[in-house]
Design an enzyme around this catalytic site. Structure first.
Site, PDB file in Angstrom:
ATOM      1  N   SER A   9       0.848  -1.197   0.000  1.00  0.00           N
ATOM      2  CA  SER A   9       0.000   0.000   0.000  1.00  0.00           C
ATOM      3  C   SER A   9       0.879   1.241   0.000  1.00  0.00           C
ATOM      4  O   SER A   9       1.641   1.471   0.938  1.00  0.00           O
ATOM      5  CB  SER A   9      -0.885   0.013   1.246  1.00  0.00           C
ATOM      6  OG  SER A   9      -1.398   1.325   1.418  1.00  0.00           O
ATOM      7  N   HIS A  34      -1.185  -1.248  -4.322  1.00  0.00           N
ATOM      8  CA  HIS A  34      -2.450  -0.979  -3.631  1.00  0.00           C
ATOM      9  C   HIS A  34      -2.553   0.523  -3.366  1.00  0.00           C
ATOM     10  O   HIS A  34      -1.687   1.112  -2.714  1.00  0.00           O
ATOM     11  CB  HIS A  34      -2.512  -1.763  -2.329  1.00  0.00           C
ATOM     12  CG  HIS A  34      -3.816  -1.631  -1.601  1.00  0.00           C
ATOM     13  ND1 HIS A  34      -4.934  -2.362  -1.932  1.00  0.00           N
ATOM     14  CD2 HIS A  34      -4.181  -0.834  -0.563  1.00  0.00           C
ATOM     15  CE1 HIS A  34      -5.927  -2.040  -1.123  1.00  0.00           C
ATOM     16  NE2 HIS A  34      -5.501  -1.103  -0.282  1.00  0.00           N
ATOM     17  N   ASP A  36      -4.747   3.582  -1.902  1.00  0.00           N
ATOM     18  CA  ASP A  36      -5.807   3.896  -0.948  1.00  0.00           C
ATOM     19  C   ASP A  36      -6.340   5.311  -1.177  1.00  0.00           C
ATOM     20  O   ASP A  36      -5.672   6.290  -0.867  1.00  0.00           O
ATOM     21  CB  ASP A  36      -5.266   3.783   0.480  1.00  0.00           C
ATOM     22  CG  ASP A  36      -5.036   2.343   0.885  1.00  0.00           C
ATOM     23  OD1 ASP A  36      -5.986   1.549   0.782  1.00  0.00           O
ATOM     24  OD2 ASP A  36      -3.905   2.006   1.282  1.00  0.00           O
ATOM     25  N   MET A  38      -8.964   8.077  -0.138  1.00  0.00           N
ATOM     26  CA  MET A  38      -9.802   8.436   1.024  1.00  0.00           C
ATOM     27  C   MET A  38     -10.347   9.847   0.854  1.00  0.00           C
ATOM     28  O   MET A  38      -9.613  10.740   0.407  1.00  0.00           O
ATOM     29  CB  MET A  38      -8.976   8.378   2.302  1.00  0.00           C
ATOM     30  CG  MET A  38      -8.295   7.037   2.523  1.00  0.00           C
ATOM     31  SD  MET A  38      -7.440   7.005   4.103  1.00  0.00           S
ATOM     32  CE  MET A  38      -6.582   5.434   3.987  1.00  0.00           C
ATOM     33  N   HIS A  67      -8.341   1.016  -4.038  1.00  0.00           N
ATOM     34  CA  HIS A  67      -9.250   0.803  -2.908  1.00  0.00           C
ATOM     35  C   HIS A  67      -9.940   2.131  -2.608  1.00  0.00           C
ATOM     36  O   HIS A  67      -9.337   3.037  -2.031  1.00  0.00           O
ATOM     37  CB  HIS A  67      -8.407   0.298  -1.726  1.00  0.00           C
ATOM     38  CG  HIS A  67      -9.169   0.059  -0.468  1.00  0.00           C
ATOM     39  ND1 HIS A  67      -8.546  -0.169   0.747  1.00  0.00           N
ATOM     40  CD2 HIS A  67     -10.498   0.012  -0.212  1.00  0.00           C
ATOM     41  CE1 HIS A  67      -9.461  -0.347   1.681  1.00  0.00           C
ATOM     42  NE2 HIS A  67     -10.652  -0.228   1.130  1.00  0.00           N
ATOM     43  N   MET A  69     -12.101   4.363  -0.599  1.00  0.00           N
ATOM     44  CA  MET A  69     -12.752   4.617   0.695  1.00  0.00           C
ATOM     45  C   MET A  69     -13.405   5.986   0.591  1.00  0.00           C
ATOM     46  O   MET A  69     -12.999   6.955   1.226  1.00  0.00           O
ATOM     47  CB  MET A  69     -11.701   4.557   1.813  1.00  0.00           C
ATOM     48  CG  MET A  69     -11.243   3.132   2.102  1.00  0.00           C
ATOM     49  SD  MET A  69      -9.655   3.071   2.966  1.00  0.00           S
ATOM     50  CE  MET A  69      -8.548   3.187   1.573  1.00  0.00           C
ATOM     51  N   MET A 138     -11.507  -6.196   5.255  1.00  0.00           N
ATOM     52  CA  MET A 138     -10.722  -5.238   6.046  1.00  0.00           C
ATOM     53  C   MET A 138     -10.393  -5.851   7.401  1.00  0.00           C
ATOM     54  O   MET A 138     -11.289  -6.285   8.134  1.00  0.00           O
ATOM     55  CB  MET A 138     -11.499  -3.938   6.266  1.00  0.00           C
ATOM     56  CG  MET A 138     -11.634  -3.033   5.050  1.00  0.00           C
ATOM     57  SD  MET A 138     -10.090  -2.565   4.233  1.00  0.00           S
ATOM     58  CE  MET A 138      -9.194  -1.749   5.558  1.00  0.00           C
ATOM     59  N   GLY A 143      -8.825   3.815   7.072  1.00  0.00           N
ATOM     60  CA  GLY A 143      -8.504   5.217   7.281  1.00  0.00           C
ATOM     61  C   GLY A 143      -7.026   5.489   7.513  1.00  0.00           C
ATOM     62  O   GLY A 143      -6.522   6.530   7.120  1.00  0.00           O
ATOM     63  N   PHE A 144      -6.349   4.530   8.121  1.00  0.00           N
ATOM     64  CA  PHE A 144      -4.951   4.771   8.491  1.00  0.00           C
ATOM     65  C   PHE A 144      -4.118   3.494   8.356  1.00  0.00           C
ATOM     66  O   PHE A 144      -4.629   2.389   8.568  1.00  0.00           O
ATOM     67  CB  PHE A 144      -4.866   5.270   9.943  1.00  0.00           C
ATOM     68  CG  PHE A 144      -5.692   6.506  10.173  1.00  0.00           C
ATOM     69  CD1 PHE A 144      -5.172   7.762   9.856  1.00  0.00           C
ATOM     70  CD2 PHE A 144      -6.989   6.414  10.656  1.00  0.00           C
ATOM     71  CE1 PHE A 144      -5.946   8.911  10.034  1.00  0.00           C
ATOM     72  CE2 PHE A 144      -7.766   7.556  10.841  1.00  0.00           C
ATOM     73  CZ  PHE A 144      -7.243   8.814  10.524  1.00  0.00           C
ATOM     74  N   GLY A 146      -0.738   1.221   9.679  1.00  0.00           N
ATOM     75  CA  GLY A 146      -0.071   0.962  10.944  1.00  0.00           C
ATOM     76  C   GLY A 146      -0.954   0.558  12.109  1.00  0.00           C
ATOM     77  O   GLY A 146      -0.532   0.645  13.261  1.00  0.00           O
ATOM     78  N   ASP A 172      -6.638  -6.612   4.144  1.00  0.00           N
ATOM     79  CA  ASP A 172      -6.004  -5.296   4.217  1.00  0.00           C
ATOM     80  C   ASP A 172      -6.049  -4.779   5.648  1.00  0.00           C
ATOM     81  O   ASP A 172      -7.128  -4.571   6.213  1.00  0.00           O
ATOM     82  CB  ASP A 172      -6.767  -4.350   3.271  1.00  0.00           C
ATOM     83  CG  ASP A 172      -6.148  -2.963   3.182  1.00  0.00           C
ATOM     84  OD1 ASP A 172      -5.097  -2.716   3.791  1.00  0.00           O
ATOM     85  OD2 ASP A 172      -6.745  -2.128   2.470  1.00  0.00           O
ATOM     86  N   GLY A 174      -2.846  -4.349   8.975  1.00  0.00           N
ATOM     87  CA  GLY A 174      -2.093  -5.087   9.988  1.00  0.00           C
ATOM     88  C   GLY A 174      -1.451  -6.364   9.483  1.00  0.00           C
ATOM     89  O   GLY A 174      -1.147  -7.263  10.274  1.00  0.00           O
ATOM     90  N   SER A 195       2.632  -0.472   6.174  1.00  0.00           N
ATOM     91  CA  SER A 195       3.740  -0.169   7.080  1.00  0.00           C
ATOM     92  C   SER A 195       4.768  -1.302   7.130  1.00  0.00           C
ATOM     93  O   SER A 195       5.964  -1.042   7.229  1.00  0.00           O
ATOM     94  CB  SER A 195       3.209   0.151   8.483  1.00  0.00           C
ATOM     95  OG  SER A 195       2.306  -0.829   8.904  1.00  0.00           O
TER      96      SER A 195
HETATM   97  C1  DX5 Z   1      -6.260   1.379   5.622  1.00  0.00           C
HETATM   98  C2  DX5 Z   1      -5.804   1.080   4.209  1.00  0.00           C
HETATM   99  C3  DX5 Z   1      -4.696   0.130   4.150  1.00  0.00           C
HETATM  100  C4  DX5 Z   1      -3.432   0.555   4.851  1.00  0.00           C
HETATM  101  C5  DX5 Z   1      -2.811  -0.687   5.403  1.00  0.00           C
HETATM  102  O1  DX5 Z   1      -7.396   2.136   5.577  1.00  0.00           O
HETATM  103  O2  DX5 Z   1      -6.867   0.554   3.443  1.00  0.00           O
HETATM  104  O3  DX5 Z   1      -4.421  -0.263   2.810  1.00  0.00           O
HETATM  105  O4  DX5 Z   1      -2.526   1.210   4.034  1.00  0.00           O
HETATM  106  O5  DX5 Z   1      -1.724  -0.325   6.172  1.00  0.00           O
HETATM  107  P1  DX5 Z   1      -0.995  -1.370   7.138  1.00  0.00           P
HETATM  108  O6  DX5 Z   1      -0.506  -2.504   6.269  1.00  0.00           O
HETATM  109  O7  DX5 Z   1       0.101  -0.550   7.725  1.00  0.00           O
HETATM  110  O8  DX5 Z   1      -2.009  -1.825   8.132  1.00  0.00           O
HETATM  111 ZN    ZN Z   2      -6.390  -0.338   1.472  1.00  0.00          ZN
END
Ligand code: DX5
Ligand code: ZN
Length: 212
Positions: A9, A34, A36, A38, A67, A69, A138, A143-144, A146, A172, A174, A195
């Site tokens: 990502s 990937h 993201d 938002m 993706h 969002m 998910m 949203g974030f 890490g 997607d 963690g 991350s």
């Molecule tokens: C979260 C995103 C993810 C994010 C995953 O809203 O959709 O794609 O970048 O980040 P890690 O792999 O750090 O959880």
């Molecule tokens: Zn994503």
């Protein structure tokens, strides 16, 4: 193992040199990029839109896995298709007319996916599963980057796999060398990692994910 795909990502990439980052993950063995998107409404964060995707499209031939969002994604499907998306994933929670949006994506010639937030049941897929190329489970609240992997995603992957033997199942949030194994066992085959990939040597990190 060889049928596992890794989708770094770029949310965790260095935005000041996004083109170079995309080239670097390509060289490091990534399968998809990937991306993201938002909107600050569907999720409490803002990233980028179609023009940024278009700007990095000529840096790599890797699959662009977009993706979305964003609230009411039906407003922007053609923009993302024209910008160079290969797979367009919308959230089930983001639109009233999920079936219609999937048809809209397919009409652009792109692959279609649906993403489910952690609290959304798999039942919402029951009547559309055969129209989907990919289901995105998910494993964090979107949203974030890490965040910590939510364990109930493992059962959800199993439930999606029970609905379809052939659909791609992406996870997607963690994903690390510690969490990927149980997602593979549950039936997922496409793994987003932000991350984890970007906080180390990209090639080593992608290889360690591929080892499961
Ligand atoms: C979260 C995103 C993810 C994010 C995953 O809203 O959709 O794609 O970048 O980040 P890690 O792999 O750090 O959880
Ligand atoms: Zn994503």
């Amino acid at each position: 193992m060889s049928n596992i795909k890794i989708a770094p990502s770029i949310l965790s990439a260095d935005f000041s040199k996004l083109g170079e980052e995309v080239i670097a993950i390509d060289k490091a063995g990534a399968d998809y990029v990937h991306i993201d998107v938002m909107d600050g409404i569907f999720v409490p964060n803002l990233t980028f839109g179609a023009p940024v995707i278009k700007a990095i499209r000529n840096k790599t031939d890797l699959v662009f896995d977009v993706h979305l969002m964003i609230d009411r994604p039906e407003r922007y499907i053609e923009d993302f298709a024209n910008a160079g998306a290969d797979i367009i994933v919308v959230h089930a929670e983001s639109t009233i007319h999920l079936h219609r949006v999937i048809q809209q994506i397919k009409a652009t010639g792109k692959k279609a996916g649906v993403s489910l937030n952690p609290a959304t049941p798999v039942d919402v897929l029951k009547y559309i599963i055969d129209d989907l190329d990919m289901v995105l489970v998910m494993s964090v609240n979107p949203g974030f980057g890490g965040q910590k992997f939510i364990e109930s995603a493992v059962q959800k992957i199993k439930d999606v796999r029970a609905l379809s033997k052939t659909v791609d199942i992406q996870v997607d949030g963690g994903i690390t060398d510690k969490t990927i194994g149980r997602c593979i066992e549950a039936g997922a085959n496409v793994f987003v990692a932000g991350s984890y990939v970007f906080s180390g040597d990209y090639k080593e990190r992608i290889e360690s994910l591929k080892r499961g």
